[in-house]
Design an enzyme around this catalytic site. Structure first.
Site, PDB file in Angstrom:
ATOM      1  N   ARG B   8       1.109  -1.399   0.371  1.00 19.53           N
ATOM      2  CA  ARG B   8      -0.347   0.260  -0.436  1.00 19.53           C
ATOM      3  C   ARG B   8       0.680   1.336  -0.192  1.00 19.53           C
ATOM      4  NH1 ARG B   8      -1.745   0.534   6.297  1.00 19.53           N
ATOM      5  NH2 ARG B   8      -0.217  -1.097   7.056  1.00 19.53           N
ATOM      6  N   GLU B  56     -18.128   4.680   0.900  1.00 17.25           N
ATOM      7  CA  GLU B  56     -17.523   3.275  -0.488  1.00 17.25           C
ATOM      8  C   GLU B  56     -18.473   3.821  -1.741  1.00 17.25           C
ATOM      9  OE1 GLU B  56     -18.319   2.517   2.512  1.00 17.25           O
ATOM     10  OE2 GLU B  56     -16.247   2.790   3.570  1.00 17.25           O
ATOM     11  N   PHE B  81     -14.621  -3.334   1.150  1.00 20.66           N
ATOM     12  CA  PHE B  81     -15.675  -2.477   0.668  1.00 20.66           C
ATOM     13  C   PHE B  81     -15.906  -2.105  -0.655  1.00 20.66           C
ATOM     14  CE2 PHE B  81     -13.621  -1.113   4.913  1.00 20.66           C
ATOM     15  CZ  PHE B  81     -14.589  -1.423   5.826  1.00 20.66           C
ATOM     16  N   HIS B 107      -6.009  -3.526   2.224  1.00 21.26           N
ATOM     17  CA  HIS B 107      -6.393  -4.728   3.183  1.00 21.26           C
ATOM     18  C   HIS B 107      -7.095  -5.760   2.991  1.00 21.26           C
ATOM     19  CE1 HIS B 107      -4.966  -1.147   5.178  1.00 21.26           C
ATOM     20  NE2 HIS B 107      -5.160  -1.630   6.671  1.00 21.26           N
ATOM     21  N   ASP B 115      -8.215  -7.387  12.179  1.00 20.82           N
ATOM     22  CA  ASP B 115      -9.444  -7.060  12.195  1.00 20.82           C
ATOM     23  C   ASP B 115      -9.983  -8.016  12.214  1.00 20.82           C
ATOM     24  OD1 ASP B 115      -8.569  -4.073  12.563  1.00 20.82           O
ATOM     25  OD2 ASP B 115      -8.310  -3.067   9.971  1.00 20.82           O
ATOM     26  N   ARG B 165      -2.178  -5.624   3.544  1.00 24.32           N
ATOM     27  CA  ARG B 165      -1.667  -3.926   4.494  1.00 24.32           C
ATOM     28  C   ARG B 165      -1.067  -4.170   5.884  1.00 24.32           C
ATOM     29  NH1 ARG B 165      -1.071  -2.484  10.193  1.00 24.32           N
ATOM     30  NH2 ARG B 165      -0.784  -5.641  10.482  1.00 24.32           N
TER      31      ARG B 165
END
Lengths: 276, 311
Positions: B8, B56, B81, B107, B115, B165
């Site tokens: 990322r 989103e 998302f 992610h 998460d 991530r």
């Protein structure tokens, strides 16, 4: 001070009869399509395309044109009838509506149809897309307006209120939304299915200026749009309309949301419009 | 040992470089700019950065609208998302009309870690592969992440970019240019073929070393371009080696493995083992713990190769 003359109003009224005839013909010939909302919003589109909007059918990509986005994408019959009449594409294309190979898809498909500004169809997309376009115009320092027509059932979609927040954040005063408030959606009365009233305060609380009008009254439509252009915030015009307007037996009847007419019904409807 | 860097971060760093040369490039985010790291772009180009909040769906349609007006929007959010919450907008506002929008999805995969399953996109490739018109690029490390981001900016049409991530090994072997629709042949061999996409490349390279020690000649292919996929590379591997093991940090349903199997079954059916998430949701944990737990390590790839060679 009249913002539109009596003679101009009479011209628009005559035009709306032609458009309604073409809506009926398209849906009858295709044996498929959405008549009720198309007839009900015809006066709004006629006022926009024949009086209010700056556009050039000979040059659909003209940068300074006002844009119209049909967020209630199922009402393609009305936008196609208007675009063809304006000269964006040949009138005979209307006979190909909803047929294989046609550029006139059941819901608007921007890459294929001249004059269609955005692809919509699943409800809620159009207002976000229009907001993105309006934001882009501001970045480019362009001055055209972005009109987006939403159904009242459509604004039950959460995405609409996301877009409402977004337009307020970026102060999109070049964005004018119109809600086609006919109180009918596919399964029945909007207030039974998922209540929307009180509607104006909802929009106001999201930072929009609200004008409520009779969506069949050209004087009121023109006045509301002219007021909207003077606003320094996004504006929504709640246009109270009659679904199926212009054909007595289709008016305010939920059945005519997405049902094509049979021959007898089509003939009767066309006969009524003959006598307007 | 490999140097570790985040993919990322590669996305974010490339956006900054692109911002300097492409004036109509804009970046959108949905309240995860510190996580997607597009906040770095925001710091330098605040007038070309738009935080859409936790919206989103709105963001993807807004991006489509901006593309219609001539901008090149990079819409950034987590993979779950972008593809699940906003799947309709991705399909109908972007893929269908071929809006010139780039989706920067971070992610993705099990290495999202702590998460848990709700945030670990293990089906995003499957979803996006099934949308016509979308180009799908999945970089293997930081450098390749930069490459695919730049490639996307200069490619007209919608592109889905998949990032993770975690910090992942930087792998010199994959640093040749990324070409849409082309695989990178990292090593030739004629007993078995290993095909990776994304960050699984390091596990596949390790598996290749282990197989080499057993005297097995291993072809190693890395595929940053998932759609279009390099069909020729797959067909050659199917013809010239005894079988294929695919490795992806994604469900075995609908991803690289099934794409490879679909091509091979048509041209040269062979044994194919798919390493990936086996139709299960993930859970919370450290990235490497989860890679172990869900069988995404080199040992699993080696075992799959050996199973094929025993058949």
């Amino acid at each position: 001070m009249a913002e539109i003359s009596t003679e101009e109003i009479a011209q628009l009224a005559r035009k709306s009869v032609e458009i309604r005839r073409n809506i009926l013909t398209m849906v009858f010939e295709a044996n498929s399509g959405h008549i009720g909302g198309s007839l009900g919003s015809a006066d709004l589109l006629v006022a926009l395309y024949y009086h209010l909007m700056v556009h050039d059918p000979k040059n659909p990509a003209w940068k300074k044109r006002d844009r119209f986005i049909l967020s209630k994408g199922h009402c393609t019959p009305v936008i196609y009838a208007v675009l063809a009449d304006c000269g964006y594409f040949p009138q005979e294309d209307l006979q190909t509506f909803r047929r294989p190979g046609s550029h006139l898809q059941g819901h608007p498909f921007q890459p294929k149809t001249p004059g269609i500004e955005a692809s919509t169809g699943t409800l809620g997309l159009g207002i976000s897309t229009a907001a993105g376009m309006a934001l882009a115009a501001k970045l480019k320092k362009e001055n055209q307006y972005y009109y987006v027509l939403c159904g009242d059932g459509e604004i039950q979609e959460g995405q609409v209120w996301e877009a409402a927040m977004f337009a307020n954040k970026y102060k999109l005063d070049n964005l004018i939304a119109i809600v086609d408030r006919n109180y009918l959606q596919t399964d029945g009365n909007s207030e039974d299915i998922m209540p929307l009233d009180p509607l104006a305060p909802k929009w106001e609380s999201f930072g929009w200026q609200v004008h409520s009008i009779d969506g069949h009254d050209y004087g009121q439509i023109v006045a509301a749009v002219n007021r909207a252009k003077k606003a320094s915030q996004p504006v929504v015009i709640i246009a109270n309309t009659i679904k199926g307007k212009g054909v007595s037996f289709m008016e305010n009847k939920v059945e005519w949301h997405g049902m094509p007419p049979v021959k007898e019904e089509f003939d009767a409807a066309m006969k009524e419009l003959d006598h307007v | 040992m490999y140097n570790l860097k985040k993919t990322r971060q590669g996305y974010a760093d490339a956006l900054i470089e692109l911002g300097a040369v492409i004036p109509n490039l804009v970046v959108l985010d949905a309240d995860v700019a510190k996580a997607t790291q597009t906040c770095d772009f925001q710091a330098i180009y605040p007038d070309r950065f738009f935080n859409c909040g936790v919206q989103e769906q709105n963001m993807l349609s807004v991006a489509a609208g901006m593309a219609l007006e001539g901008f090149i929007p990079f819409a950034s959010t987590f993979g779950v998302f972008a593809t699940c919450r906003a799947g309709d907008q991705l399909r109908n506002s972007i893929a269908y009309p071929q809006a010139n929008v780039k989706i920067g999805a971070t992610h993705c995969g099990i290495t999202t870690g702590g998460d848990g399953a709700s945030h670990q996109a293990n089906e995003d490739i499957a979803i996006t592969r099934s949308f016509p018109n979308l180009t799908i690029l999945v970089p293997g490390d930081y450098e390749e992440a930069k490459m695919v981001t730049k490639l996307a900016a200069n490619h007209h049409g919608p592109v889905y970019l998949r990032f993770g991530r975690d910090a992942y090994p930087v792998i010199d072997e994959i640093h040749g240019p990324v070409v849409i629709g082309k695989a990178k042949i990292l090593q030739d061999g004629n007993d078995i073929t290993l095909i990776s996409t994304g960050i699984m490349v390091s596990e596949v390279l390790q598996a290749g070393k282990n197989l080499h020690q057993k005297g097995i000649s291993t072809r190693i292919i890395h595929m940053p371009s998932i759609k279009p996929l390099d069909e020729k590379a797959v067909i050659s591997a199917a013809r010239e080696t005894k079988g294929i093991v695919t490795a992806e940090e994604h469900s075995i349903i609908g991803g690289l493995g099934e794409a490879v199997a679909g091509i091979a079954s048509l041209h040269h059916p062979t044994f194919i083992e798919r390493i990936g998430m086996r139709d299960v949701f993930g859970e919370s944990g450290q990235a490497q713990e989860l890679m172990d737990k869900f069988g995404l390590k080199a040992t699993e790839i080696v075992n799959a190769a050996l199973r094929i060679l025993k058949r």
